[in-house]
Design an enzyme around this catalytic site. Structure first.
Site, PDB file in Angstrom:
ATOM      1  N   ASP A  90     -11.721  -1.675   4.277  1.00 37.00           N
ATOM      2  CA  ASP A  90     -11.872  -2.727   4.333  1.00 37.00           C
ATOM      3  C   ASP A  90     -13.414  -3.477   4.104  1.00 37.00           C
ATOM      4  O   ASP A  90     -13.816  -2.412   3.910  1.00 37.00           O
ATOM      5  CB  ASP A  90     -11.251  -3.807   5.913  1.00 37.00           C
ATOM      6  CG  ASP A  90     -10.703  -5.810   5.209  1.00 37.00           C
ATOM      7  OD1 ASP A  90     -12.656  -5.905   5.327  1.00 37.00           O
ATOM      8  OD2 ASP A  90      -9.903  -5.647   5.538  1.00 37.00           O
ATOM      9  N   HIS A 112     -14.389  -2.597   0.833  1.00 35.53           N
ATOM     10  CA  HIS A 112     -14.813  -4.355   0.715  1.00 35.53           C
ATOM     11  C   HIS A 112     -16.330  -4.483   0.883  1.00 35.53           C
ATOM     12  O   HIS A 112     -16.584  -5.948   0.139  1.00 35.53           O
ATOM     13  CB  HIS A 112     -13.757  -5.140   0.937  1.00 35.53           C
ATOM     14  CG  HIS A 112     -12.487  -4.981   0.717  1.00 35.53           C
ATOM     15  ND1 HIS A 112     -11.443  -5.512   1.598  1.00 35.53           N
ATOM     16  CD2 HIS A 112     -11.613  -3.718   0.141  1.00 35.53           C
ATOM     17  CE1 HIS A 112     -10.385  -4.927   1.268  1.00 35.53           C
ATOM     18  NE2 HIS A 112     -10.516  -3.772   0.408  1.00 35.53           N
TER      19      HIS A 112
END
Ligand SMILES: *[C@@H]1O[C@H](CO)[C@@H](O)[C@H](O)[C@H]1NC(C)=O
Ligand SMILES: *[C@@H]1O[C@H](CO)[C@@H](O)[C@H](O)[C@H]1NC(C)=O
Length: 426
Positions: free
Chosen positions: A250, A273
């Site tokens: 993430d 991310h």
């Protein structure tokens, strides 16, 4: 005599309760000095004025199999309650522990030191982490003023078996799985050198902290592990992250509500991310976000580069003075993105988070999508004062269709200085 001693101890305790800083470390925190101490602690080079508290002496077993949670807690308590300079030692060796809380306040005159050079594994089974207030996360540090956690050690969250229980893709208020580390109300701290692998949830969570440094860390988890944010910050002031390598599933760094005066310098991110301000507007009454600097960092094969994301809700807040400078993108999907329709894209509401004074300066490298710059701002609260300065990105995706390499702006006031590739919004 016994009476006098007892009376004196009660007096000390009373004074500790009266004065908020009580018997904790006094005198100003000197980060440069603390960093030298952190490095010396990791190398075992501290003087005899620091008493050591080794987990082995408190019954911990370095066999990787015996649960040593209680022994870690006893070691911590002894070090934290010692009224002199103290260092807790987690030596080389394999340790296994379940969820534990290292609870302050501590009574050492200078920062409590934890030397972590061993390999510490978390219990893999989720039944150890039942989600009560006390054992949601793996290793929690709470209410400590003055902490140095330093070493070459590895904290392995054994998350692989837990990830299938993560339901956040389907639920907006899902159960958060255990973070490897949670720092709650920890001020004047340096976390240096350690490694975090495969957390069940976040690697490191920093909340309600002030004057907090995260240096030379290595955080690793597979690119498809769910919600394994690298460093997740909320309600904290003056947090400095530098020289870290983060590859995870993430955001490499996420800064949510109440993040104020945060700097990220020389961090290598990927997979992951990217660097995110947000999600914002997720909860009611969120505190503003202000003074964020992300600089001298790179992203490789990440889904986003630098991003601000907000939910479409009525939650009001401001996010301002956000600078992304000197960034290198390698095959990033969305290198520069503001997304005010994050999370609940199909809601008929608009985001009430006001975004202003956001500067993107000296950003170069490659994008694997044709829309390399995307500002999707709120209709009710348009983005103000977005500045693009010297942007030099190239498209390296598959040779696709006729779509030009471009920027896409909705409800955003953008000014441009210097080179612009992709070209400015029309
Ligand atoms: C970024 O790196 C440059 C060169 O090393 C350095 O001069 C600058 O201070 C760094 N930026 C920040 C905010 O630390
Ligand atoms: C630009 O963004 C808007 C809003 O999301 C979208 O409808 C439109 O298709 C986008 N344009 C391009 C060229 O991607």
């Amino acid at each position: 005599m016994a009476f006098v001693t007892k009376a004196r101890i009660s007096l000390i305790l009373l004074l500790c309760l009266v004065d908020r800083n009580g018997c904790e470390r006094t005198g100003p925190f000197n980060p440069a000095e603390a960093l030298v101490k952190a490095k010396n602690a990791a190398a075992g080079k501290l003087g005899p004025d620091v008493k050591t508290f080794n987990v082995l002496d408190y019954g911990a077993k370095a066999n990787g199999k015996t649960d040593s949670s209680i022994n870690f807690i006893r070691t911590f308590k002894a070090a934290c309650n010692f009224r002199g300079n103290a260092m807790m030692v987690i030596p080389k060796g394999d340790f296994l522990i379940g969820p534990i809380i290292f609870q302050g306040p501590c009574f050492n005159p200078s920062s409590l030191i934890i030397q972590a050079n061993g390999i510490v594994k978390a219990q893999a089974d989720l039944s150890y982490f039942t989600g009560g207030a006390d054992d949601t996360d793996w290793i929690t540090f709470q209410s400590i003023n003055g902490l140095i956690l330093s070493g070459t050690g590895t904290f392995h969250g054994q998350g692989a078996k837990a990830w299938k229980y993560n339901d956040c893709a389907h639920k907006s208020h899902c159960v958060r799985l255990a973070a490897n580390f949670k720092f709650n109300k920890v001020n004047d701290a340096i976390i240096n050198g350690i490694n975090s692998i495969d957390p069940k949830g976040f690697h490191i969570m920093v909340t309600v902290c002030r004057n907090f440094r995260l240096l030379n860390l290595k955080l690793q988890a597979p690119g498809d592990s769910p919600n394994t944010d690298g460093i997740h910050i909320s309600k904290s002031t003056v947090v400095k992250i530098a020289h870290c390598v983060i590859g995870t599933g993430d955001d490499c760094v996420s800064m949510i509500h109440g993040s104020i005066d945060i700097s990220v310098n020389k961090v290598i991110c990927g997979p992951g991310h990217g660097f995110s301000v947000g999600s914002l507007g997720h909860y009611d009454d969120e505190a503003d976000v202000n003074k964020i600097v992300v600089t001298n960092s790179s992203l490789t094969d990440t889904t986003n580069g630098v991003r601000i994301k907000t939910y479409k809700t009525d939650s009001l807040s401001k996010a301002s003075s956000i600078f992304f400078t000197d960034m290198i993108m390698n095959r990033v999907k969305n290198p520069i993105i503001i997304d005010q329709e994050y999370g609940n894209r199909h809601s008929t509401q608009t985001s009430k988070v006001s975004i202003s004074d956001v500067r993107f300066v000296n950003i170069k490298g490659t994008s694997i999508s044709k829309v390399a710059v995307q500002f999707l701002c709120s209709k009710s609260n348009p983005c103000e004062g977005i500045q693009m300065n010297n942007i030099d990105l190239q498209y390296v995706g598959p040779p696709r269709d006729q779509q030009p390499f471009e920027s896409n702006c909705t409800n955003a006031k953008v000014s441009y200085v210097g080179l612009q590739n992709p070209p400015p919004c029309r």
